[in-house]
Design a protein around this motif. Structure first.
Motif, PDB file in Angstrom:
ATOM      1  N   UNK A  21     -13.432   6.398  -2.707  1.00  0.00           N
ATOM      2  CA  UNK A  21     -15.018   6.562  -2.252  1.00  0.00           C
ATOM      3  C   UNK A  21     -14.486   6.219  -0.849  1.00  0.00           C
ATOM      4  N   UNK A  22     -13.013   5.158  -0.627  1.00  0.00           N
ATOM      5  CA  UNK A  22     -12.683   4.608   0.538  1.00  0.00           C
ATOM      6  C   UNK A  22     -11.022   4.833   0.739  1.00  0.00           C
ATOM      7  N   UNK A  23     -10.599   5.661   0.353  1.00  0.00           N
ATOM      8  CA  UNK A  23      -9.320   6.005   0.695  1.00  0.00           C
ATOM      9  C   UNK A  23      -8.642   5.735   2.074  1.00  0.00           C
ATOM     10  N   UNK A  24      -9.399   5.855   2.894  1.00  0.00           N
ATOM     11  CA  UNK A  24      -8.597   4.887   3.703  1.00  0.00           C
ATOM     12  C   UNK A  24      -8.279   3.274   4.161  1.00  0.00           C
ATOM     13  N   UNK A  25      -8.733   2.717   2.345  1.00  0.00           N
ATOM     14  CA  UNK A  25      -8.958   1.893   2.873  1.00  0.00           C
ATOM     15  C   UNK A  25      -8.002   1.019   1.652  1.00  0.00           C
ATOM     16  N   UNK A  26      -7.916   2.101   1.087  1.00  0.00           N
ATOM     17  CA  UNK A  26      -6.496   1.785  -0.569  1.00  0.00           C
ATOM     18  C   UNK A  26      -5.256   1.011   0.297  1.00  0.00           C
ATOM     19  N   UNK A  27      -4.359   0.405  -0.337  1.00  0.00           N
ATOM     20  CA  UNK A  27      -3.282   0.307  -0.191  1.00  0.00           C
ATOM     21  C   UNK A  27      -2.146   0.167  -0.995  1.00  0.00           C
ATOM     22  N   UNK A  28      -0.971   0.236  -1.124  1.00  0.00           N
ATOM     23  CA  UNK A  28      -0.003   0.277  -2.038  1.00  0.00           C
ATOM     24  C   UNK A  28      -0.051  -1.682  -2.918  1.00  0.00           C
ATOM     25  N   UNK A  29      -0.571  -3.140  -2.094  1.00  0.00           N
ATOM     26  CA  UNK A  29      -0.491  -3.067  -2.904  1.00  0.00           C
ATOM     27  C   UNK A  29      -1.496  -4.334  -3.664  1.00  0.00           C
ATOM     28  N   UNK A  30      -2.815  -2.670  -3.483  1.00  0.00           N
ATOM     29  CA  UNK A  30      -4.006  -2.809  -4.259  1.00  0.00           C
ATOM     30  C   UNK A  30      -3.935  -2.379  -5.244  1.00  0.00           C
ATOM     31  N   UNK A  31      -2.889  -1.089  -5.468  1.00  0.00           N
ATOM     32  CA  UNK A  31      -2.850  -0.080  -6.533  1.00  0.00           C
ATOM     33  C   UNK A  31      -1.870  -0.882  -7.649  1.00  0.00           C
ATOM     34  N   UNK A  32      -1.409  -1.978  -6.522  1.00  0.00           N
ATOM     35  CA  UNK A  32      -0.769  -2.643  -7.872  1.00  0.00           C
ATOM     36  C   UNK A  32      -0.526  -3.886  -8.083  1.00  0.00           C
ATOM     37  N   UNK A  33      -2.167  -4.504  -7.417  1.00  0.00           N
ATOM     38  CA  UNK A  33      -2.700  -5.467  -8.081  1.00  0.00           C
ATOM     39  C   UNK A  33      -3.573  -4.687  -9.629  1.00  0.00           C
ATOM     40  N   UNK A  34      -4.097  -3.769  -9.534  1.00  0.00           N
ATOM     41  CA  UNK A  34      -4.754  -2.827 -10.021  1.00  0.00           C
ATOM     42  C   UNK A  34      -4.223  -2.830 -11.153  1.00  0.00           C
ATOM     43  N   UNK A  35      -2.694  -2.388 -11.576  1.00  0.00           N
ATOM     44  CA  UNK A  35      -1.793  -1.573 -12.356  1.00  0.00           C
ATOM     45  C   UNK A  35      -1.690  -2.644 -13.418  1.00  0.00           C
ATOM     46  N   UNK A  36      -1.068  -3.698 -12.416  1.00  0.00           N
ATOM     47  CA  UNK A  36      -0.837  -5.081 -13.211  1.00  0.00           C
ATOM     48  C   UNK A  36      -1.577  -5.403 -14.231  1.00  0.00           C
ATOM     49  N   UNK A  37      -2.916  -6.122 -13.202  1.00  0.00           N
ATOM     50  CA  UNK A  37      -4.544  -5.920 -13.932  1.00  0.00           C
ATOM     51  C   UNK A  37      -4.014  -5.853 -15.799  1.00  0.00           C
ATOM     52  N   UNK A  38      -4.342  -4.796 -15.597  1.00  0.00           N
ATOM     53  CA  UNK A  38      -4.610  -3.314 -16.138  1.00  0.00           C
ATOM     54  C   UNK A  38      -3.234  -3.726 -17.515  1.00  0.00           C
ATOM     55  N   UNK A  39      -1.988  -3.792 -17.774  1.00  0.00           N
ATOM     56  CA  UNK A  39      -1.680  -3.657 -18.243  1.00  0.00           C
ATOM     57  C   UNK A  39      -1.128  -4.790 -18.832  1.00  0.00           C
ATOM     58  N   UNK A  40      -1.693  -6.370 -18.243  1.00  0.00           N
ATOM     59  CA  UNK A  40      -1.734  -7.331 -19.197  1.00  0.00           C
ATOM     60  C   UNK A  40      -2.681  -7.208 -19.768  1.00  0.00           C
ATOM     61  N   UNK A  41      -4.141  -6.834 -19.269  1.00  0.00           N
ATOM     62  CA  UNK A  41      -4.938  -6.259 -20.651  1.00  0.00           C
ATOM     63  C   UNK A  41      -4.994  -5.985 -22.071  1.00  0.00           C
TER      64      UNK A  41
END
Length: 552
Positions: free
Chosen positions: A275-295
């Motif tokens: 909903x706020x694409x201008x506030x997204x970043x590579x590090x947030x995408x990485x954090x989300x993906x790695x957390x989901x993979x861990x789960x």
């Protein structure tokens, strides 16, 4: 935390000695990856050719220590005055390169590019103010203020408003002064709340990461802080407050062992970022993906985990630290799913890129530990990965070389050292090294009762007791399985404790590892069992002995 000024080469040299090779290597790797290609290295590096040679040597990573580099350049050791001076000069010059990184050519998100741009322009703004160039400074300050507000950069916003208020005061413009002063006070309130939010999250994280078993009140603290942050983010709605809120909420879910809730919070965070694409970043995408993979690993949702892992390996740069984090979890996921052949392929991918991790020795050690378990589960590793042309893969796994390759984790009495000890005992059994097993048994029993008595180590305690049962029952499979039943029941009643990141990592789940061990014991011949019962091994009968090493 403020960075101190870089000492000049003419100052006392012992101060420059604090420039570590790992620090230098990390900056060199970054500027090599992100440096603007249109600006040649000669624009940054001194014409002194030896500095360029040191840059290339560190960049290629063929030297593992300061002593090796000092020997190469000066036929001396790391304490040599010339080497210390050379390394300090190179550090100063590569730091200059950080101001000329090219973020546009690597698919970096808009937020990251604009944050980098704002901080560079802030340096320019402060220089203009310092030398009294107010016309240019005011034009840049207003433009920078708009950009900083757009991307919720409160530190830059505060700095710009201070300069604008200062100029209004010098011009005796009371209206502008009051306007900027009011905006500055509001910005300072938000900035203070962001700093306090960071302190709340970091305090929880420190206690969570440091303790083998998180304190009882840690979960309640995390929940109460979440409520406070939720109120603040609704009031001010800045990127920082929102991210800290979601991060702490995820941490609270992990403390409650609720990984399904963790995945749901990740979806909520992703919705906010979308909903706020201008506030997204590579590090947030990485954090989300790695957390989901861990789960997915902990929930044993292997197919979904593979999707996240595949996306991560495609998304992250091969030189990126996140790429290795993704590969590690993907490797563990395949081991837990008993897909050992696929795990072997992932292991090969890691080994082909292992040179990129020379600045992170703990990561390399972790892969050595992974290899020990993969070797036990899949003895014919080299044939599965087609690695006969690579020196990294050996026909036989040398358990004693492995123990020498993991000095950092071997000192961790309750963490990865448990994983190392178990791997050691498994390979002694695999090698029919009964003498080695007998020499370690009493020390292992003392270790188990001394360091693994807490509830958080119940599973490791049970599995080590299973290994001890193998030795005490003299490798008689029928007797071992009868005696092992009580420990297996205790294992079945307890789930792996992943809430503490300082805890034991089950590279292969203990139940699964026990089945592999039983299969190994069933492969023992009658003569080998007889030799075991008489306290002799095939190696001992052949006159071959292994060097002693302490269980701890």
């Amino acid at each position: 935390m403020f960075e101190t000024a870089e000492p000049s080469i003419s100052q006392n040299l012992p101060k420059t000695k604090k420039v570590e090779l790992t620090q230098l290597a990390q900056i060199v790797q970054l500027v090599t990856l992100l440096r603007a290609k249109k600006i040649p290295l000669s624009s940054f590096l001194s014409e002194n050719t030896i500095i360029k040679k040191l840059f290339i040597a560190v960049q290629e990573g063929n030297y593992r220590s300061d002593d090796e580099l000092a020997q190469h350049f000066f036929q001396s050791d790391a304490s040599d005055r010339r080497y210390i001076t050379l390394k300090s000069k190179l550090m100063q010059q590569v730091r200059r390169m950080l101001l000329f990184l090219d973020l546009d050519t690597l698919g970096v998100h808009k937020y990251t590019r604009n944050r980098y741009w704002c901080h560079k322009k802030l340096i320019c703004l402060k220089l203009l103010v310092r030398y009294g160039k107010w016309e240019g400074a005011m034009l840049l300050a207003r433009r920078l203020l708009l950009k900083a507000r757009q991307f919720h950069l409160m530190d830059v916003t505060v700095a710009c408003l201070q300069i604008l208020r200062q100029r209004a005061a010098l011009n005796c413009n009371e209206h502008s002064f009051e306007l900027y002063n009011r905006q500055l006070e509001e910005a300072l309130v938000i900035r203070r709340e962001e700093i306090q939010a960071a302190a709340l999250v970091e305090n929880i994280f420190v206690n969570y990461s440091r303790a083998a078993a998180p304190p009882i009140n840690l979960y309640s603290d995390a929940v109460s802080h979440c409520l406070k942050l939720n109120t603040l983010r609704r009031k001010y709605n800045t990127r920082t407050l929102n991210l800290y809120y979601f991060r702490l909420k995820i941490l609270a879910a992990e403390l409650a062992f609720d990984y399904e809730a963790t995945l749901a919070i990740c979806d909520e965070l992703e919705s906010y970022l979308n909903g706020n694409p201008h506030l997204n970043s590579n590090s947030r995408i990485a954090e989300l993906l790695l957390t989901r993979l861990y789960c997915c690993l902990f929930l044993r949702q292997f197919d979904l985990g593979r999707q996240f892992a595949t996306n991560g390996l495609r998304l992250f740069q091969r030189r990126d630290f996140n790429w290795f984090s993704c590969l590690e979890t993907y490797f563990l996921l395949e081991l837990h799913d008993q897909n050992y052949a696929k795990a072997a392929v992932l292991y090969k991918n890691a080994m082909q890129s292992i040179d990129l991790l020379k600045a992170y020795p703990q990561r390399i050690e972790k892969w050595r530990i992974f290899e020990a378990y993969l070797r036990f589960a899949l003895p014919t590793l080299d044939s599965r990965v087609n690695a006969c042309d690579n020196k990294t893969y050996q026909t036989k796994f040398n358990i004693y070389k492995f123990l020498n390759d993991v000095p950092i984790y071997a000192k961790d009495k309750r963490g990865f050292n448990v994983t190392i000890l178990i791997a050691h005992m498994l390979h002694l059994i695999r090698n029919r090294d009964i003498d080695g097993l007998l020499s370690k048994t009493s020390a292992l029993e003392v270790y188990n009762s001394k360091y693994l008595r807490q509830e958080v180590y119940l599973r490791s305690n049970c599995f080590i007791r299973l290994i001890l049962t193998v030795v005490y029952k003299e490798f008689d499979v029928d007797e071992i399985q009868k005696r092992a039943e009580i420990h297996l029941q205790r294992l079945s009643r307890s789930k792996p404790n992943f809430a503490s990141r300082a805890g034991v990592i089950e590279v292969i789940p203990y139940e699964q590892l026990w089945q592999l061990l039983v299969c190994e014991l069933k492969a023992f011949s009658r003569n080998e069992v007889y030799a075991c019962k008489n306290g002799k091994s095939a190696a001992a009968e052949a006159g071959i002995t292994n060097p002693e090493s302490s269980c701890e």
